[in-house]
Design a protein around this motif. Structure first.
Motif, PDB file in Angstrom:
ATOM      1  N   LEU A  67      -0.023   3.997   7.474  1.00 28.77           N
ATOM      2  CA  LEU A  67       0.349   5.388   7.187  1.00 28.77           C
ATOM      3  C   LEU A  67      -0.720   6.158   6.416  1.00 28.77           C
ATOM      4  O   LEU A  67      -0.396   6.815   5.411  1.00 28.77           O
ATOM      5  CB  LEU A  67       1.668   5.391   6.406  1.00 28.77           C
ATOM      6  CG  LEU A  67       2.925   5.189   7.246  1.00 28.77           C
ATOM      7  CD1 LEU A  67       4.102   4.740   6.379  1.00 28.77           C
ATOM      8  CD2 LEU A  67       3.283   6.479   7.965  1.00 28.77           C
ATOM      9  N   ARG A 123      -1.763 -10.441  -0.401  1.00 30.46           N
ATOM     10  CA  ARG A 123      -0.879  -9.596  -1.192  1.00 30.46           C
ATOM     11  C   ARG A 123      -1.035  -9.910  -2.672  1.00 30.46           C
ATOM     12  O   ARG A 123      -1.282 -11.072  -3.025  1.00 30.46           O
ATOM     13  CB  ARG A 123       0.554  -9.931  -0.789  1.00 30.46           C
ATOM     14  CG  ARG A 123       1.639  -8.898  -0.866  1.00 30.46           C
ATOM     15  CD  ARG A 123       1.355  -7.535  -0.487  1.00 30.46           C
ATOM     16  NE  ARG A 123       2.414  -6.814   0.190  1.00 30.46           N
ATOM     17  CZ  ARG A 123       2.173  -5.698   0.850  1.00 30.46           C
ATOM     18  NH1 ARG A 123       0.961  -5.187   0.926  1.00 30.46           N
ATOM     19  NH2 ARG A 123       3.151  -5.062   1.437  1.00 30.46           N
ATOM     20  N   VAL A 132       1.783   1.414  12.546  1.00 31.50           N
ATOM     21  CA  VAL A 132       2.505   1.002  11.342  1.00 31.50           C
ATOM     22  C   VAL A 132       1.838   1.557  10.076  1.00 31.50           C
ATOM     23  O   VAL A 132       2.510   2.009   9.153  1.00 31.50           O
ATOM     24  CB  VAL A 132       2.599  -0.541  11.298  1.00 31.50           C
ATOM     25  CG1 VAL A 132       3.055  -1.016   9.935  1.00 31.50           C
ATOM     26  CG2 VAL A 132       3.557  -1.053  12.372  1.00 31.50           C
ATOM     27  N   HIS A 137       0.502   4.945  -1.841  1.00 32.87           N
ATOM     28  CA  HIS A 137       0.714   6.269  -1.236  1.00 32.87           C
ATOM     29  C   HIS A 137       1.766   7.043  -2.039  1.00 32.87           C
ATOM     30  O   HIS A 137       1.639   8.246  -2.278  1.00 32.87           O
ATOM     31  CB  HIS A 137       1.215   6.154   0.204  1.00 32.87           C
ATOM     32  CG  HIS A 137       0.240   5.570   1.199  1.00 32.87           C
ATOM     33  ND1 HIS A 137      -1.023   6.071   1.396  1.00 32.87           N
ATOM     34  CD2 HIS A 137       0.365   4.537   2.084  1.00 32.87           C
ATOM     35  CE1 HIS A 137      -1.621   5.378   2.364  1.00 32.87           C
ATOM     36  NE2 HIS A 137      -0.803   4.445   2.797  1.00 32.87           N
ATOM     37  N   GLY A 157      -2.333  -6.774   3.281  1.00 28.24           N
ATOM     38  CA  GLY A 157      -1.039  -7.383   2.981  1.00 28.24           C
ATOM     39  C   GLY A 157      -0.190  -7.524   4.237  1.00 28.24           C
ATOM     40  O   GLY A 157       0.386  -8.581   4.508  1.00 28.24           O
ATOM     41  N   LEU A 158      -0.086  -6.474   5.024  1.00 28.48           N
ATOM     42  CA  LEU A 158       0.707  -6.532   6.258  1.00 28.48           C
ATOM     43  C   LEU A 158       0.010  -7.372   7.328  1.00 28.48           C
ATOM     44  O   LEU A 158       0.617  -8.238   7.955  1.00 28.48           O
ATOM     45  CB  LEU A 158       0.952  -5.114   6.814  1.00 28.48           C
ATOM     46  CG  LEU A 158       2.266  -4.436   6.431  1.00 28.48           C
ATOM     47  CD1 LEU A 158       2.368  -4.251   4.923  1.00 28.48           C
ATOM     48  CD2 LEU A 158       2.436  -3.102   7.131  1.00 28.48           C
ATOM     49  N   SER A 166       6.451   2.659  14.303  1.00 25.49           N
ATOM     50  CA  SER A 166       7.418   1.615  13.964  1.00 25.49           C
ATOM     51  C   SER A 166       7.604   1.599  12.457  1.00 25.49           C
ATOM     52  O   SER A 166       6.632   1.471  11.715  1.00 25.49           O
ATOM     53  CB  SER A 166       6.909   0.253  14.458  1.00 25.49           C
ATOM     54  OG  SER A 166       7.867  -0.752  14.224  1.00 25.49           O
ATOM     55  N   VAL A 207       9.450  -0.036   9.134  1.00 25.50           N
ATOM     56  CA  VAL A 207      10.038  -1.270   8.557  1.00 25.50           C
ATOM     57  C   VAL A 207      10.921  -1.998   9.572  1.00 25.50           C
ATOM     58  O   VAL A 207      10.477  -2.280  10.692  1.00 25.50           O
ATOM     59  CB  VAL A 207      10.747  -1.002   7.205  1.00 25.50           C
ATOM     60  CG1 VAL A 207       9.722  -0.644   6.146  1.00 25.50           C
ATOM     61  CG2 VAL A 207      11.813   0.089   7.266  1.00 25.50           C
ATOM     62  N   ASP A 237     -10.868  -5.855  11.197  1.00 31.24           N
ATOM     63  CA  ASP A 237     -10.884  -5.272   9.855  1.00 31.24           C
ATOM     64  C   ASP A 237     -12.320  -4.800   9.610  1.00 31.24           C
ATOM     65  O   ASP A 237     -13.165  -4.842  10.513  1.00 31.24           O
ATOM     66  CB  ASP A 237     -10.412  -6.272   8.788  1.00 31.24           C
ATOM     67  CG  ASP A 237      -9.869  -5.559   7.537  1.00 31.24           C
ATOM     68  OD1 ASP A 237      -8.651  -5.572   7.297  1.00 31.24           O
ATOM     69  OD2 ASP A 237     -10.688  -4.968   6.788  1.00 31.24           O
ATOM     70  N   HIS A 272       0.832  -1.203   0.000  1.00 30.64           N
ATOM     71  CA  HIS A 272       0.000   0.000   0.000  1.00 30.64           C
ATOM     72  C   HIS A 272       0.869   1.258   0.000  1.00 30.64           C
ATOM     73  O   HIS A 272       0.444   2.316  -0.459  1.00 30.64           O
ATOM     74  CB  HIS A 272      -0.964  -0.016   1.193  1.00 30.64           C
ATOM     75  CG  HIS A 272      -2.219   0.768   0.969  1.00 30.64           C
ATOM     76  ND1 HIS A 272      -3.468   0.196   0.874  1.00 30.64           N
ATOM     77  CD2 HIS A 272      -2.405   2.105   0.794  1.00 30.64           C
ATOM     78  CE1 HIS A 272      -4.374   1.152   0.662  1.00 30.64           C
ATOM     79  NE2 HIS A 272      -3.748   2.316   0.615  1.00 30.64           N
ATOM     80  N   THR A 273       2.095   1.139   0.493  1.00 31.15           N
ATOM     81  CA  THR A 273       3.032   2.269   0.442  1.00 31.15           C
ATOM     82  C   THR A 273       3.295   2.697  -1.004  1.00 31.15           C
ATOM     83  O   THR A 273       3.461   3.891  -1.287  1.00 31.15           O
ATOM     84  CB  THR A 273       4.357   1.891   1.156  1.00 31.15           C
ATOM     85  OG1 THR A 273       4.085   1.810   2.553  1.00 31.15           O
ATOM     86  CG2 THR A 273       5.468   2.897   0.897  1.00 31.15           C
TER      87      THR A 273
HETATM   88  P1  NAD Z   1      -3.598  -3.117   2.436  1.00 34.94           P
HETATM   89  O1  NAD Z   1      -4.375  -2.212   1.562  1.00 34.94           O
HETATM   90  O2  NAD Z   1      -3.177  -4.451   1.902  1.00 34.94           O
HETATM   91  O3  NAD Z   1      -4.367  -3.385   3.801  1.00 34.94           O
HETATM   92  C1  NAD Z   1      -5.020  -2.398   4.537  1.00 34.94           C
HETATM   93  C2  NAD Z   1      -6.115  -3.077   5.348  1.00 34.94           C
HETATM   94  O4  NAD Z   1      -6.706  -2.113   6.223  1.00 34.94           O
HETATM   95  C3  NAD Z   1      -7.234  -3.659   4.499  1.00 34.94           C
HETATM   96  O5  NAD Z   1      -7.439  -5.022   4.828  1.00 34.94           O
HETATM   97  C4  NAD Z   1      -8.439  -2.809   4.880  1.00 34.94           C
HETATM   98  O6  NAD Z   1      -9.668  -3.520   4.803  1.00 34.94           O
HETATM   99  C5  NAD Z   1      -8.073  -2.453   6.318  1.00 34.94           C
HETATM  100  N1  NAD Z   1      -8.848  -1.342   6.887  1.00 34.94           N
HETATM  101  C6  NAD Z   1      -9.303  -0.228   6.280  1.00 34.94           C
HETATM  102  N2  NAD Z   1     -10.012   0.531   7.146  1.00 34.94           N
HETATM  103  C7  NAD Z   1      -9.983  -0.141   8.336  1.00 34.94           C
HETATM  104  C8  NAD Z   1     -10.527   0.121   9.621  1.00 34.94           C
HETATM  105  N3  NAD Z   1     -11.244   1.225   9.872  1.00 34.94           N
HETATM  106  N4  NAD Z   1     -10.301  -0.772  10.609  1.00 34.94           N
HETATM  107  C9  NAD Z   1      -9.578  -1.907  10.381  1.00 34.94           C
HETATM  108  N5  NAD Z   1      -9.048  -2.194   9.173  1.00 34.94           N
HETATM  109  C10 NAD Z   1      -9.253  -1.330   8.171  1.00 34.94           C
HETATM  110  O7  NAD Z   1      -2.296  -2.283   2.884  1.00 34.94           O
HETATM  111  P2  NAD Z   1      -0.868  -2.827   3.400  1.00 34.94           P
HETATM  112  O8  NAD Z   1       0.025  -3.044   2.221  1.00 34.94           O
HETATM  113  O9  NAD Z   1      -1.078  -3.893   4.395  1.00 34.94           O
HETATM  114  O10 NAD Z   1      -0.303  -1.480   4.108  1.00 34.94           O
HETATM  115  C11 NAD Z   1      -0.997  -0.962   5.225  1.00 34.94           C
HETATM  116  C12 NAD Z   1      -0.442   0.391   5.651  1.00 34.94           C
HETATM  117  O11 NAD Z   1       0.842   0.211   6.219  1.00 34.94           O
HETATM  118  C13 NAD Z   1      -0.252   1.416   4.517  1.00 34.94           C
HETATM  119  O12 NAD Z   1      -0.630   2.714   4.980  1.00 34.94           O
HETATM  120  C14 NAD Z   1       1.242   1.352   4.242  1.00 34.94           C
HETATM  121  O13 NAD Z   1       1.758   2.553   3.691  1.00 34.94           O
HETATM  122  C15 NAD Z   1       1.754   1.131   5.645  1.00 34.94           C
HETATM  123  N6  NAD Z   1       3.090   0.549   5.735  1.00 34.94           N
HETATM  124  C16 NAD Z   1       3.876   0.990   6.743  1.00 34.94           C
HETATM  125  C17 NAD Z   1       5.126   0.446   6.928  1.00 34.94           C
HETATM  126  C18 NAD Z   1       5.985   0.887   8.064  1.00 34.94           C
HETATM  127  O14 NAD Z   1       7.171   0.578   8.081  1.00 34.94           O
HETATM  128  N7  NAD Z   1       5.460   1.588   9.062  1.00 34.94           N
HETATM  129  C19 NAD Z   1       5.589  -0.545   6.048  1.00 34.94           C
HETATM  130  C20 NAD Z   1       4.737  -0.984   5.035  1.00 34.94           C
HETATM  131  C21 NAD Z   1       3.482  -0.440   4.896  1.00 34.94           C
END
Ligand code: NAD
Ligand code: ZN
Ligand code: ZN
Length: 340
Positions: free
Chosen positions: A264, A333, A262, A43, A175-176, A286, A288, A195, A39-40
């Motif tokens: 964003l 994913r 985590v 973004h 995915g995460l 936190s 990566v 979720d 998802h990053t």
């Molecule tokens: P993704 O789109 O695969 O998953 C996001 C999930 O959030 C989905 O399953 C969605 O249904 C759920 N969601 C949406 N609204 C919600 C709510 N109100 N309550 C509960 N769940 C809800 O995205 P991803 O690839 O897993 O990435 C998730 C986030 O983490 C992104 O913002 C990404 O940029 C960020 N990220 C951060 C880091 C880090 O190091 N901090 C690393 C990777 C990704």
């Protein structure tokens, strides 16, 4: 070579021929076999965050492939090695953060698919001192999501300070999150998942969550979690791309609990001062993981403890994949197969 290029934050990516990158000193050129879509990347392509990448650029930080050429002074990697790229692409190696085991906080770091072109193409560059080496004998498509999703949630779970036998919340089962459920189980934690879709809740249960709450249909998720866990979770991880999920996760904490942020979403959330102070809560970010965190995360995977749910797609599907991600319709994913 063919690559998916962001040219404009408000336009779709363009899949086109770009110049083959040439490895500089200490770098290697990698023929990409698979790349996860995080998802990053979405973004990044939308320019969602305060620090924006310079267009044009090639996203992607879950790439896996073989080294096909090396630059001068590239002693750690050789042609034929199987390596990956990562968000944490390189760092200065000399600052106070690099020197104290906190290299992901380095102010001079470079980020794969953001400040350096990433893995949404046939070839990519890696820094030989920082590129993760993929363990032998693993499924390379399944390994791709470990390079960001895996290491990020593994590190975030450590930061939640939850101990074996205690309850951890994983909010957001994308995915995460679906990988977080598996690391948490492998680390001996008991998992509550949240979720906003029944399919994601089912995915969390398949991967070992004892309770999965749909926050859209259960209007008091925190109360449901408190009852099930006997007072709330000991810690948690928010991967949801929605500000409301952050406040809700704070509300699910047991007294003394720690929440690792985590996800964003480009939003704010209100943190209640009174309960944070009186209940001794900790809320921390936190980002990566270090090279060591990533090697550990890959080791869990290589030992068969983590099995990402993924679908293979061609690079040319990238805009459709982003649309599905925005709509929350991806199960686990998407991994792009560069041979398709
Ligand atoms: P993704 O789109 O695969 O998953 C996001 C999930 O959030 C989905 O399953 C969605 O249904 C759920 N969601 C949406 N609204 C919600 C709510 N109100 N309550 C509960 N769940 C809800 O995205 P991803 O690839 O897993 O990435 C998730 C986030 O983490 C992104 O913002 C990404 O940029 C960020 N990220 C951060 C880091 C880090 O190091 N901090 C690393 C990777 C990704
Ligand atoms: Zn990522
Ligand atoms: Zn540094």
């Amino acid at each position: 070579m063919k690559a998916a290029v962001v040219k404009d934050f408000s336009a779709p990516l363009v899949v086109e021929d770009v110049e083959l990158p040439v490895p500089g000193p200490g770098q290697a050129l990698v023929e990409v076999r698979y790349s996860g879509v995080c998802h990053t990347d979405l973004h990044a392509a939308h320019g969602d965050w305060p620090v924006k990448p310079a267009v044009p650029f090639v996203p992607g930080h879950e790439g896996v492939g073989k080294v096909v050429a090396v630059g001068d002074g590239c002693s750690r990697l050789a042609v034929g090695d199987t390596v990956g790229n990562a968000w944490f692409w390189s760092a200065c190696g000399a600052c106070e953060f690099c020197g104290t085991g906190r290299e992901t906080l380095c102010p001079d770091q470079r980020n794969g698919g953001y400040s350096v072109d990433g893995s949404f193409g046939r070839y990519m560059l890696v820094d030989s001192a920082y590129a993760p080496v993929i363990p032998q004998g693993v499924d390379l498509a399944a390994a791709a999501p470990i390079l960001c999703a895996g290491v990020t949630v593994y590190k975030g779970l450590k930061e939640s300070e939850v101990r074996p036998g205690q309850w951890v919340l994983v909010s957001g089962i994308g995915g995460l999150g679906h990988i977080a459920v598996q690391y948490a189980r492998a680390m001996g934690m008991r998992v509550v998942a949240v979720d906003v879709s029944d399919e994601k809740c089912a995915l969390a249960r398949r991967h070992g969550a004892e309770l999965a709450v749909n926050a859209l249909t259960d209007t008091d998720a925190a109360a449901t979690i408190a009852e099930f866990t006997g007072g709330g979770v000991h810690g948690g991880l928010v991967t949801a791309v929605n500000g409301a999920a952050f406040s809700q996760a704070v509300g699910a904490l047991r007294r003394g609990g720690t929440l690792a942020l985590v996800g964003l979403p480009p939003e704010q959330f209100p943190l209640d001062i009174f309960s944070t102070v009186l209940f001794g809560l900790t809320v921390r970010g936190s980002i990566v993981g270090t090279r060591t965190d990533l090697a550990e995360a890959l080791d869990f995977f290589a030992r068969g403890l983590i099995e990402p749910t993924y679908t293979l797609r061609p690079l040319t599907d990238i805009n459709q994949i982003f649309d599905e991600m925005t709509a929350g319709r991806i199960d686990g994913r998407v991994v792009m197969d560069m041979s398709l």
